[in-house]
Enzyme design. Structure first.
Site, short mmCIF file in Angstrom:
data_model
loop_
_atom_site.label_atom_id
_atom_site.label_comp_id
_atom_site.label_asym_id
_atom_site.label_seq_id
_atom_site.Cartn_x
_atom_site.Cartn_y
_atom_site.Cartn_z
N HIS A 31 0.83 -1.21 0.00
CA HIS A 31 0.00 0.00 0.00
C HIS A 31 0.86 1.27 0.00
O HIS A 31 0.41 2.34 0.42
CB HIS A 31 -0.98 0.01 1.17
CG HIS A 31 -2.08 -1.00 1.03
ND1 HIS A 31 -3.20 -0.78 0.26
CD2 HIS A 31 -2.21 -2.25 1.54
CE1 HIS A 31 -3.98 -1.84 0.31
NE2 HIS A 31 -3.39 -2.76 1.07
N GLY A 113 -7.60 -15.82 -6.78
CA GLY A 113 -7.98 -15.37 -5.46
C GLY A 113 -6.86 -15.35 -4.45
O GLY A 113 -7.09 -15.03 -3.28
N GLY A 115 -4.26 -13.41 -4.49
CA GLY A 115 -3.62 -12.11 -4.38
C GLY A 115 -2.30 -12.04 -5.11
O GLY A 115 -1.43 -11.25 -4.75
N ASP A 163 1.97 -3.91 -9.52
CA ASP A 163 1.68 -5.24 -10.08
C ASP A 163 2.11 -5.33 -11.55
O ASP A 163 2.75 -6.30 -11.97
CB ASP A 163 0.19 -5.56 -9.97
CG ASP A 163 -0.26 -5.66 -8.53
OD1 ASP A 163 0.59 -5.60 -7.62
OD2 ASP A 163 -1.49 -5.79 -8.31
#
Length: 371
Positions: A31, A113, A115, A163
């Site tokens: 983050h 799912g 991540g 990403d």
């Protein structure tokens, strides 16, 4: 190759090019990307392969080998896209008039799912193939930025650049240090095997859906905090104690996480450069506690995975990715892998959680042509 055979069966000819792009796991720097900060992801061995032939008529035909019906979806208007097709069509939309239509077949083996950013892998694989086919001359970073824009503007997910950059720029055996403001990057050697270590991914099998929800809320809180502090982004906070005195509630907590997480990224890179790979575990632990308590994006399953992994002999562990489910990572001496798996699986069974899935991650190659 399976995707080539499927392309031929669906469209009656061989594809003109085939590209593969990997998913990613983030070693540390969570983050921080949309706060103009620092991240340290690496590409994983699982990814998405895209077989493509351009079309001059503007029609888009899409086939996914993971689709239940196995039939191509045909679109003459990009607004017809939905579900997974939006990530592909978004890339085409960002290229505008430079690309008309295409016949595309997709095959992916990124665990869903978990991540590990299958969406970025899909975008980067398609963008890389179209870049070659149309001789667009885009650099890997430009491909990453275009893919991010597709996800931000077309899909509606306000993700940062990490990403897509990890998928496009990573090198085998390295972690990618990325400054999310300058977009400067360098690959840092990350040879786990040489130090008798493995990076174990613990997939909680709790699927996270945070588009437009909690993820966007955290981003807005960070932007609001930066405005109150009079800085372009939380990356620019140099006096943390002074900043925290001026903030309250959630914005105060988010700021504390972002500033300290950037410091942890820099500290971890220092250890890697010094060859002290075995010493990075404490930074992973600190990152998890910050994400749990200050950023509040963990979950009971992630917390238990981290705690049980450390009890089982991991040198450090933390949640990775956007949070609210997905995966944790654990730095584990190879001789303790079974012990860590047993510790986590036993703890999950005790709590009545769904059994986790374990994956061993090795730093892999970024986007590349495979046929």
């Amino acid at each position: 190759m399976r995707v080539v055979e499927a392309f031929r069966a669906a469209y009656g000819a061989s594809p003109q090019t085939v590209w593969r792009a990997p998913g990613r796991v983030n070693l540390i720097g969570e983050h921080t990307d949309y706060n103009d900060g620092f991240v340290l992801p690496f590409a994983v061995p699982w990814g998405v392969t895209a077989a493509i032939t351009p079309r001059p008529d503007g029609t888009i035909r899409l086939l996914s080998l993971q689709s239940p019906d196995g039939e191509p979806v045909t679109m003459t208007d990009r607004d017809q896209s939905k579900g997974w097709t939006r990530y592909v069509v978004g890339v085409l939309a960002m290229l505008g008039d430079r690309v008309a239509g295409a016949d595309i077949a997709i095959d992916g083996d990124v665990p869903q799912g978990a991540g590990l950013s299958s969406s970025a892998a899909l975008e980067v694989a398609v963008a890389s193939a179209l870049n070659e086919l149309h001789d667009l001359g885009l650099s890997p970073m430009e491909i990453a930025l275009l893919s991010q824009k597709a996800e931000n503007d077309f899909v509606g997910m306000p993700c940062g650049i990490m990403d897509q950059a990890a998928s496009a720029l990573s090198q085998e055996g390295h972690a990618l240090f990325l400054d999310c403001r300058s977009l400067g990057s360098r690959n840092i050697p990350f040879d786990l095997a040489a130090h008798g270590l493995s990076l174990l991914i613990i997939d909680t099998q709790v699927h996270h859906e945070h588009a437009g929800g909690e993820y966007a809320k955290r981003r807005a809180e960070c932007e609001s905090a930066a405005r109150k502090l009079g800085v372009p982004a939380l990356r620019d906070v140099t006096d943390l104690a002074g900043a925290l005195d001026r903030l309250q509630g959630d914005e105060r907590k988010r700021t504390m996480h972002v500033v300290t997480e950037n410091h942890r990224v820099e500290a971890l890179i220092g250890l890697l450069r010094a060859g002290a790979v075995t010493e990075i575990g404490a930074l992973l632990n600190a990152s998890h506690l910050s994400l749990r308590d200050q950023y509040e994006v963990s979950s009971p399953e992630l917390d238990l995975a981290v705690e049980a992994a450390i009890r089982g002999g991991a040198r450090g562990a933390r949640m990775t990715g956007g949070g609210f489910g997905g995966s944790a990572i654990a730095l584990v001496p190879e001789e303790r892998l079974d012990s860590v798996r047993e510790s986590v699986a036993g703890a999950y069974a005790e709590r009545g959680f769904q059994a986790p899935r374990f994956l061993n991650a090795t730093p892999a190659k970024g986007a590349h042509r495979v046929a």
